[in-house]
Write a protein that holds these residues in place. Structure first.
Motif, mmCIF file in Angstrom:
data_model
loop_
_atom_site.group_PDB
_atom_site.id
_atom_site.type_symbol
_atom_site.label_atom_id
_atom_site.label_comp_id
_atom_site.label_asym_id
_atom_site.label_seq_id
_atom_site.Cartn_x
_atom_site.Cartn_y
_atom_site.Cartn_z
ATOM 1 N N PHE A 151 0.839 -1.202 0.000
ATOM 2 C CA PHE A 151 0.000 0.000 0.000
ATOM 3 C C PHE A 151 0.874 1.253 0.000
ATOM 4 C CE2 PHE A 151 -2.070 3.412 2.420
ATOM 5 C CZ PHE A 151 -3.191 3.626 1.630
ATOM 6 N N VAL A 152 1.928 1.219 0.818
ATOM 7 C CA VAL A 152 2.857 2.350 0.860
ATOM 8 C C VAL A 152 3.509 2.546 -0.506
ATOM 9 C CG1 VAL A 152 5.024 3.200 1.843
ATOM 10 C CG2 VAL A 152 3.316 2.123 3.324
ATOM 11 N N TYR A 153 3.927 1.435 -1.106
ATOM 12 C CA TYR A 153 4.578 1.529 -2.416
ATOM 13 C C TYR A 153 3.619 2.088 -3.465
ATOM 14 C CZ TYR A 153 7.054 0.261 -6.666
ATOM 15 O OH TYR A 153 7.683 0.320 -7.882
ATOM 16 N N SER A 154 2.395 1.574 -3.474
ATOM 17 C CA SER A 154 1.435 1.973 -4.509
ATOM 18 C C SER A 154 0.939 3.402 -4.344
ATOM 19 C CB SER A 154 0.239 1.017 -4.513
ATOM 20 O OG SER A 154 -0.454 1.069 -3.277
ATOM 21 N N THR A 155 1.014 3.937 -3.139
ATOM 22 C CA THR A 155 0.534 5.299 -2.915
ATOM 23 C C THR A 155 1.650 6.340 -2.922
ATOM 24 O OG1 THR A 155 0.646 4.929 -0.515
ATOM 25 C CG2 THR A 155 -1.483 4.572 -1.601
ATOM 26 N N VAL A 156 2.878 5.900 -2.676
ATOM 27 C CA VAL A 156 3.985 6.853 -2.563
ATOM 28 C C VAL A 156 4.984 6.730 -3.714
ATOM 29 C CG1 VAL A 156 5.924 7.622 -1.131
ATOM 30 C CG2 VAL A 156 3.774 6.900 -0.055
ATOM 31 N N PHE A 157 5.404 5.496 -4.008
ATOM 32 C CA PHE A 157 6.528 5.307 -4.920
ATOM 33 C C PHE A 157 6.152 4.977 -6.359
ATOM 34 C CE2 PHE A 157 8.313 4.086 -0.712
ATOM 35 C CZ PHE A 157 9.238 5.113 -0.614
ATOM 36 N N ILE A 158 4.920 4.587 -6.598
ATOM 37 C CA ILE A 158 4.565 4.101 -7.929
ATOM 38 C C ILE A 158 4.275 5.231 -8.918
ATOM 39 C CG2 ILE A 158 2.040 3.974 -7.738
ATOM 40 C CD1 ILE A 158 2.235 1.160 -8.957
ATOM 41 N N ARG A 159 4.293 6.457 -8.468
ATOM 42 C CA ARG A 159 3.890 7.584 -9.309
ATOM 43 C C ARG A 159 4.778 7.740 -10.536
ATOM 44 N NH1 ARG A 159 2.845 11.929 -4.359
ATOM 45 N NH2 ARG A 159 1.170 10.721 -3.339
ATOM 46 N N THR A 160 6.067 7.509 -10.384
ATOM 47 C CA THR A 160 6.979 7.580 -11.524
ATOM 48 C C THR A 160 7.938 6.394 -11.473
ATOM 49 O OG1 THR A 160 8.688 8.876 -10.371
ATOM 50 C CG2 THR A 160 6.894 10.104 -11.444
ATOM 51 N N GLU A 161 8.524 6.059 -12.630
ATOM 52 C CA GLU A 161 9.489 4.962 -12.672
ATOM 53 C C GLU A 161 10.707 5.277 -11.814
ATOM 54 O OE1 GLU A 161 10.600 3.578 -16.497
ATOM 55 O OE2 GLU A 161 8.545 3.409 -17.243
ATOM 56 N N LEU A 162 11.100 6.544 -11.799
ATOM 57 C CA LEU A 162 12.267 6.941 -11.018
ATOM 58 C C LEU A 162 12.027 6.721 -9.529
ATOM 59 C CD1 LEU A 162 15.083 8.162 -10.972
ATOM 60 C CD2 LEU A 162 14.024 10.440 -10.864
ATOM 61 N N MET A 163 10.836 7.067 -9.069
ATOM 62 C CA MET A 163 10.520 6.864 -7.654
ATOM 63 C C MET A 163 10.452 5.376 -7.323
ATOM 64 S SD MET A 163 7.727 9.827 -6.698
ATOM 65 C CE MET A 163 7.753 9.350 -4.969
#
Length: 290
Positions: free
Chosen positions: A191-203
């Motif tokens: 959930f943390v990954y999908s809401t915070v880090f998945i926004r861009t490939e770099l993130m």
């Protein structure tokens, strides 16, 4: 019709699982219990992911449970088992062991997944030339969390003495509790990954770097010492070897390595590093004898 490559993979995972069951049986029934529940965990994890997310789908295997192949559950089980068994060759604190088991699993997945999607084992929703050669960064995030959390909880309950406790609930219940706890951890971190880090490939790539860096810090801060092994543990050695050889052979035979040579470099590098790491404790013993 089931593809030959799919059938071969299923047979290999079954044979590896049988070998691991034999290996575990020599350590007692509770080690076998841990191994069998790893299969349940693997299949359940895949089924839940398929039901809740639309990130990927599997090809057609012989034995499947509502879209989740049994061989994938067996794969999770033998990979976690072999990693935990190998870590016995190191003198290190319990808290650091699951992080090393996670890296041993990633040694396989970094090479395996890019070939598996080209073979049609599973299909991600992202383009084949995106992120890690068609594999989302989040896949490696999830792999690491799954292995670290499940093995870590097993280690924790063992350290608390539940494995040998006279209380039947503790003796038989610590493995299902590890499964439940791991599922919760995977769900929260995803959930943390999908809401915070998945926004861009770099993130997404950055999240991997941060996660793996934390794992590296945990392992090296523990200052592990290799215990020379009397002999090579063939079951523990063969599990990663079979996975590496299978996907490397597929890479060459199917022409994937010719199309994208960097995949060959990665596959062979992961194979070589895996062989060195898993054989090193036995090599140290031979060297000390000389």
């Amino acid at each position: 019709m089931i593809k030959t490559e799919f059938l071969i993979f299923e047979v290999l995972t079954i044979l590896l699982f049988i070998a691991c069951v034999w290996h575990a049986s020599r350590q007692g029934r509770f080690r076998v219990w841990e191994l069998f529940f790893s299969v349940v965990y693997g299949v359940l994890l895949e089924w839940m992911t398929l039901q809740q997310l639309a990130a990927y789908e599997y090809g057609q295997f012989v034995i499947m449970f509502d879209g989740a192949p049994l061989c994938i559950g067996l794969g999770w089980a033998v990979i976690i088992y072999s990693g935990m068994e190998f870590v016995k060759n190191l003198e290190m604190p319990t808290y650091a062991r699951p992080f090393l088991v996670g890296f041993l699993a990633l040694n396989l997945d970094l090479a395996m997944d890019a070939i598996a999607i080209r073979l049609g084992f599973w299909n991600w929703v992202i383009p084949i030339d995106s992120q890690w050669f068609g594999v989302p960064w989040g896949n490696f995030w999830a792999w690491y969390i799954v292995v670290v959390s499940f093995s870590g909880l097993i280690y924790l309950f063992r350290a608390w003495g539940w494995r040998i406790d006279k209380n039947g609930f503790k003796r038989w219940g610590y493995v299902p509790l590890s499964l439940i706890g791991s599922v919760i951890m995977v769900g929260v971190t995803n959930f943390v990954y999908s809401t915070v880090f998945i926004r861009t490939e770099l993130m997404g790539a950055f999240s991997m770097v941060v996660l793996f860096w934390l794992g590296i810090v945990m392992v090296f801060s523990a200052r592990p010492t290799i215990i020379p092994a009397k002999r090579l543990d063939w079951v523990v050695f063969v599990v990663p070897l079979v996975f590496h050889l299978y996907f490397n052979i597929i890479g060459f035979v199917k022409g994937y390595y010719a199309q994208l040579p960097i995949l060959a470099v990665i596959g062979l590098l992961m194979l070589a590093s895996g062989l060195v790491v898993h054989s090193y404790p036995a090599y140290l013993k031979r060297g000390s004898v000389r």
